[in-house]
Design an enzyme around this catalytic site. Structure first.
Site, PDB file in Angstrom:
ATOM      1  N   GLU A 299      32.302  44.022  54.681  1.00 49.67           N
ATOM      2  CA  GLU A 299      31.343  43.240  53.777  1.00 49.67           C
ATOM      3  C   GLU A 299      29.783  43.753  53.927  1.00 49.67           C
ATOM      4  OE1 GLU A 299      32.176  42.347  51.010  1.00 49.67           O
ATOM      5  OE2 GLU A 299      34.468  41.567  51.269  1.00 49.67           O
TER       6      GLU A 299
ATOM      7  N   TYR B  26      28.083  39.348  55.321  1.00 51.71           N
ATOM      8  CA  TYR B  26      27.599  40.096  54.148  1.00 51.71           C
ATOM      9  C   TYR B  26      26.214  40.422  54.365  1.00 51.71           C
ATOM     10  CZ  TYR B  26      31.528  38.564  50.995  1.00 51.71           C
ATOM     11  OH  TYR B  26      32.625  38.563  50.546  1.00 51.71           O
TER      12      TYR B  26
ATOM     13  N   HIS C 214      29.301  46.332  43.798  1.00 52.61           N
ATOM     14  CA  HIS C 214      29.599  45.980  45.068  1.00 52.61           C
ATOM     15  C   HIS C 214      31.164  46.250  45.166  1.00 52.61           C
ATOM     16  CE1 HIS C 214      29.915  43.169  48.572  1.00 52.61           C
ATOM     17  NE2 HIS C 214      31.308  42.741  47.962  1.00 52.61           N
ATOM     18  N   GLU C 215      32.153  45.977  44.325  1.00 57.84           N
ATOM     19  CA  GLU C 215      33.396  46.190  44.399  1.00 57.84           C
ATOM     20  C   GLU C 215      33.665  47.701  44.504  1.00 57.84           C
ATOM     21  OE1 GLU C 215      34.789  43.626  45.219  1.00 57.84           O
ATOM     22  OE2 GLU C 215      33.546  42.281  44.141  1.00 57.84           O
TER      23      GLU C 215
ATOM     24  N   LYS D  61      32.130  30.550  44.597  1.00 61.86           N
ATOM     25  CA  LYS D  61      30.690  30.592  45.004  1.00 61.86           C
ATOM     26  C   LYS D  61      29.803  29.867  43.973  1.00 61.86           C
ATOM     27  CE  LYS D  61      26.888  33.828  44.176  1.00 61.86           C
ATOM     28  NZ  LYS D  61      26.452  34.862  43.447  1.00 61.86           N
TER      29      LYS D  61
ATOM     30  N   MET E 281      37.458  41.345  43.342  1.00 57.79           N
ATOM     31  CA  MET E 281      38.376  41.812  44.475  1.00 57.79           C
ATOM     32  C   MET E 281      38.658  43.075  44.305  1.00 57.79           C
ATOM     33  SD  MET E 281      39.930  41.012  47.088  1.00 57.79           S
ATOM     34  CE  MET E 281      40.606  42.154  48.165  1.00 57.79           C
ATOM     35  N   GLU E 282      38.032  43.944  45.325  1.00 60.57           N
ATOM     36  CA  GLU E 282      38.504  45.222  45.292  1.00 60.57           C
ATOM     37  C   GLU E 282      39.828  45.927  45.402  1.00 60.57           C
ATOM     38  OE1 GLU E 282      36.942  43.196  47.739  1.00 60.57           O
ATOM     39  OE2 GLU E 282      37.407  43.972  49.804  1.00 60.57           O
TER      40      GLU E 282
ATOM     41  N   PRO F 140      39.130  33.145  41.455  1.00 59.73           N
ATOM     42  CA  PRO F 140      38.263  32.389  42.530  1.00 59.73           C
ATOM     43  C   PRO F 140      37.069  33.103  42.974  1.00 59.73           C
ATOM     44  CG  PRO F 140      40.327  33.029  43.559  1.00 59.73           C
ATOM     45  CD  PRO F 140      40.287  33.314  42.056  1.00 59.73           C
TER      46      PRO F 140
ATOM     47  N   ARG G 260      35.144  30.098  39.786  1.00 57.00           N
ATOM     48  CA  ARG G 260      34.522  30.796  40.978  1.00 57.00           C
ATOM     49  C   ARG G 260      34.039  30.035  42.153  1.00 57.00           C
ATOM     50  NH1 ARG G 260      29.914  35.518  39.793  1.00 57.00           N
ATOM     51  NH2 ARG G 260      29.901  36.302  41.902  1.00 57.00           N
TER      52      ARG G 260
ATOM     53  N   HIS H 132      33.483  48.975  47.848  1.00 55.95           N
ATOM     54  CA  HIS H 132      34.599  48.871  48.819  1.00 55.95           C
ATOM     55  C   HIS H 132      35.534  50.107  48.794  1.00 55.95           C
ATOM     56  CE1 HIS H 132      34.227  44.786  50.670  1.00 55.95           C
ATOM     57  NE2 HIS H 132      34.025  44.230  49.464  1.00 55.95           N
TER      58      HIS H 132
ATOM     59  N   ASP I 224      40.303  33.112  55.541  1.00 52.23           N
ATOM     60  CA  ASP I 224      39.501  33.139  54.633  1.00 52.23           C
ATOM     61  C   ASP I 224      38.393  31.896  54.322  1.00 52.23           C
ATOM     62  OD1 ASP I 224      39.164  33.328  51.468  1.00 52.23           O
ATOM     63  OD2 ASP I 224      40.211  31.355  51.373  1.00 52.23           O
TER      64      ASP I 224
ATOM     65  N   GLY J 280      34.046  36.430  42.628  1.00 50.30           N
ATOM     66  CA  GLY J 280      33.156  37.064  41.766  1.00 50.30           C
ATOM     67  C   GLY J 280      34.165  38.467  41.259  1.00 50.30           C
TER      68      GLY J 280
ATOM     69  N   GLN K 180      43.686  38.586  49.437  1.00 46.77           N
ATOM     70  CA  GLN K 180      42.881  38.551  50.689  1.00 46.77           C
ATOM     71  C   GLN K 180      42.702  37.009  51.040  1.00 46.77           C
ATOM     72  OE1 GLN K 180      38.939  40.273  50.099  1.00 46.77           O
ATOM     73  NE2 GLN K 180      39.013  40.906  52.295  1.00 46.77           N
TER      74      GLN K 180
HETATM   75 ZN   LIG Z   1      33.125  42.469  49.146  1.00 47.51          ZN
END
Ligand SMILES: [Zn+2]
Length: 619
Positions: free
Chosen positions: A336, A401, A313-314, A576, A288-289, A284, A574, A317, A393, A286, A159
């Site tokens: 999101e 979000y 969260h994941e 974030k 990825m789903e 990179p 990461r 998704h 991206d 938190g 993604q």
């Molecule tokens: Zn998400």
């Protein structure tokens, strides 16, 4: 995915506006995806048989992608997305008749259109290819960059539009396909994908995968390493390097409960197993789903299960995103915003209302900071975004979000939870395994929830939420009792100056984060020293706390934290966490030099998603 923070306006030179089609629905008119060269209304992929070899010595992936296709318009060519791929040859059908192809001119970010000559009856296209050494989706880690330090590791992050750097594909979220894969890796390593996965290594190092549900290309994922599996319950489990597996399975012990809680809200989990793979620290994001196998950063292993909202969260998704997908990256908030809403519902069900409320307040603060940062009139603060001339991206932010979350919370407040849940359950079911535009969602909302109630429609201010910048006036107020207590402790401490007045009894991650965020701007070094002594922020093992405290430490030149900051920036990839720290450092010229020195050492440990952002910051 969780979670990206800032925007760089990267202009690219292209003007393609192609239509994508979803053959499952008639609503193909509005699904143009500016980030894909493919022309799915002419010829579209349906299934992939992937046969690849992963070579750690050359750091290349090579093999064959066999696509089953439908030539809808009896077209003479089918178009795929590629970026930095070497194409050796392309054949058609099971008898592999060689055909001609061309690679169009390279376009920044988008790569090259691969145009393959086909005929009316073509059902299968076999592409023989090799990746390049710097395929942007793929990160090759040497043993030193792993937790175990003995074996190399590889993972992909597809993604938003990076799948095309390791598989020739129609790389648009509006196009779905099923896949089978055979992956050959060194015998001492295990391979995993976003599919039905093995639970143990085999002597040959050859692994087979099957994803029976149609997924978009950005959910293609591969990881290869010295990986072990540990079950949590009959349908959930954890994969990690041997040195991490115990800690990981302790941290994620509630996964089974979370899946059940999610099902109780929006209906059955449709993907079979739900497992989590804990990656080395350079991942990179938190999380990825990737379907059936969430990829997660080890920075959520705090030792006390305090950061597991990432798993919620994941997991969420699996409904919002993987089951019902944004048709283009301009509709990203559908993935999101819904996921953050659902994540907090799962947290509420498993850990209680207080916990969910605290996350809501912190999220709202993030949203306000982003609105401040972008400017409230910025077009990038609209839910329906326009990333057409940018890398999608880099165009992602808290808007998708948290503003997306606030919109759903607003609807919940107006119509009640019961009605909203019934609507969402039906929305997920009726659009299962399809891709949806913002306009299709709004039509569904009109038809099944608003049902012609003009008063309700006006109250919701839908057009403002979706198409206008900033935050509409009906945005819900948020508060948390726990945080109100922290507020009053801080105000006492400001008067007395005694650290003992900050007597926070329940030192949960959210409470401590709130405390750090609300320390006064004019805090002195001696006050920071006293607080650090009391709460141990500099030496915390909790990545969220570290990132918040280190940002303050950089701003206030609190030097005792500097060695820990350097270590954190070198170990963790990461984005974030990296972005706000580097951003804070470059505010002064000496800080900028410090940032550059650290970055020189740290950059090899970052995935391209992270270093592209930081390169831009430090240039
Ligand atoms: Zn998400």
């Amino acid at each position: 995915m969780k979670r990206l923070f800032f925007v760089f306006p990267i202009l690219v030179l292209f003007s393609c506006q192609q239509k994508t089609a979803d053959t499952k629905t008639d609503a193909t008119e509005n699904k143009s995806d500016a980030h894909s060269f493919s022309e799915p209304h002419k010829a579209i992929v349906k299934h992939l048989d992937l046969d690849i070899k992963v070579d750690f010595t050359s750091q290349l992936i090579s093999g064959k992608a066999s696509w089953l296709i439908e030539n809808l318009a009896k077209s003479e060519e089918i178009v795929f997305d590629t970026r930095q791929l070497q194409i050796q040859k392309i054949t058609l059908g099971d008898d592999e008749t060689e055909t001609t192809f061309s690679l169009a001119e390279n376009v920044k970010i988008l790569g090259q259109a691969l145009k393959v000559k086909i005929n009316d009856s073509t059902k299968k296209v076999n592409i023989y290819y090799t990746t390049s050494k710097d395929a942007a989706a793929v990160q090759w880690l040497n043993p030193q960059q792993t937790a175990g330090k003995k074996h190399p590791f590889l993972f992909t992050q597809s993604q938003a539009i990076l799948a095309r750097t390791w598989i020739p594909c129609q790389d648009s979220p509006g196009i779905r396909f099923t896949y089978n894969a055979k992956v050959t890796v060194p015998a001492e390593l295990l391979a995993l994908m976003s599919a039905e996965n093995p639970q143990a290594k085999n002597a040959a190092g050859v692994y087979e995968f099957k994803q029976p549900n149609p997924i978009p290309s950005y959910l293609m994922a591969l990881a290869v390493g010295d990986i072990e599996f540990k079950p949590i319950d009959s349908r959930t489990g954890v994969y990690a390097e041997p040195v991490t597996i115990q800690k990981a399975s302790y941290e994620f012990a509630d996964m089974g409960k979370m899946v059940t809680a999610a099902e109780n809200i929006y209906g059955p989990y449709k993907w079979g197993r739900y497992d989590v793979l804990v990656l080395p620290p350079s991942f990179p994001f938190g999380g990825m789903e990737n379907p059936m196998l969430t990829f997660a950063t080890p920075t959520v292993i705090a030792g006390d299960r305090s950061l597991v909202s990432l798993i919620a969260h994941e997991l969420a998704h699996s409904w919002s995103g993987n089951l019902v997908t944004n048709a283009t990256w301009n509709d990203f908030w559908l993935n999101e915003g819904f996921t953050v809403y659902f994540e907090r519902r799962i947290i509420e069900a498993v850990y209680g209302k207080d916990e969910a409320k605290m996350q809501e307040v912190l999220g709202f603060q993030d949203l306000n900071a982003t609105l401040e940062d972008f400017g409230k009139e910025s077009p990038d603060t609209r839910l329906k975004a326009d990333f057409n001339d940018r890398d999608p991206d880099e165009g992602v932010s808290d808007i998708a979000y948290e503003k997306g979350f606030s919109f759903l919370r607003t609807i919940e407040n107006e119509v009640g939870r019961e009605k909203l849940d019934a609507f969402l359950k039906n929305y997920f079911n009726s659009h299962a395994f399809q891709s949806v535009t913002t306009e299709e969602f709004l039509a569904d909302l009109d038809k099944n929830l608003i049902k012609g109630d003009k008063q309700l429609r006006d109250k919701l201010k839908i057009d403002e939420w979706i198409y206008q910048p900033g935050l509409p006036s009906n945005s819900p107020a948020v508060s948390s009792v726990n945080f109100t207590t922290v507020d009053s402790l801080i105000s006492t401490w400001k008067k007395t100056g005694k650290t003992s007045d900050l007597n926070i009894s329940k030192r949960s991650t959210n409470v401590l984060l709130y405390l750090i965020r609300h320390l006064p701007e004019d805090i002195s070094i001696s006050q920071m020293t006293a607080i650090d002594k009391e709460f141990g922020f500099t030496s915390s093992g909790n990545s969220e706390i570290q990132a918040a405290w280190y940002t303050l430490a950089i701003r206030k030149k609190y030097t005792p934290a500097y060695p820990s900051i350097e270590k954190f920036l070198t170990d963790v990839g990461r984005r974030k966490f990296l972005s706000p720290l580097y951003k804070e450092m470059i505010k002064t010229s000496e800080g900028k030099q410090w940032a550059k020195n650290i970055y020189q050492k740290a950059r090899p440990n970052y995935h391209s998603v992270s270093y592209n952002s930081i390169d831009e910051l430090l240039k």
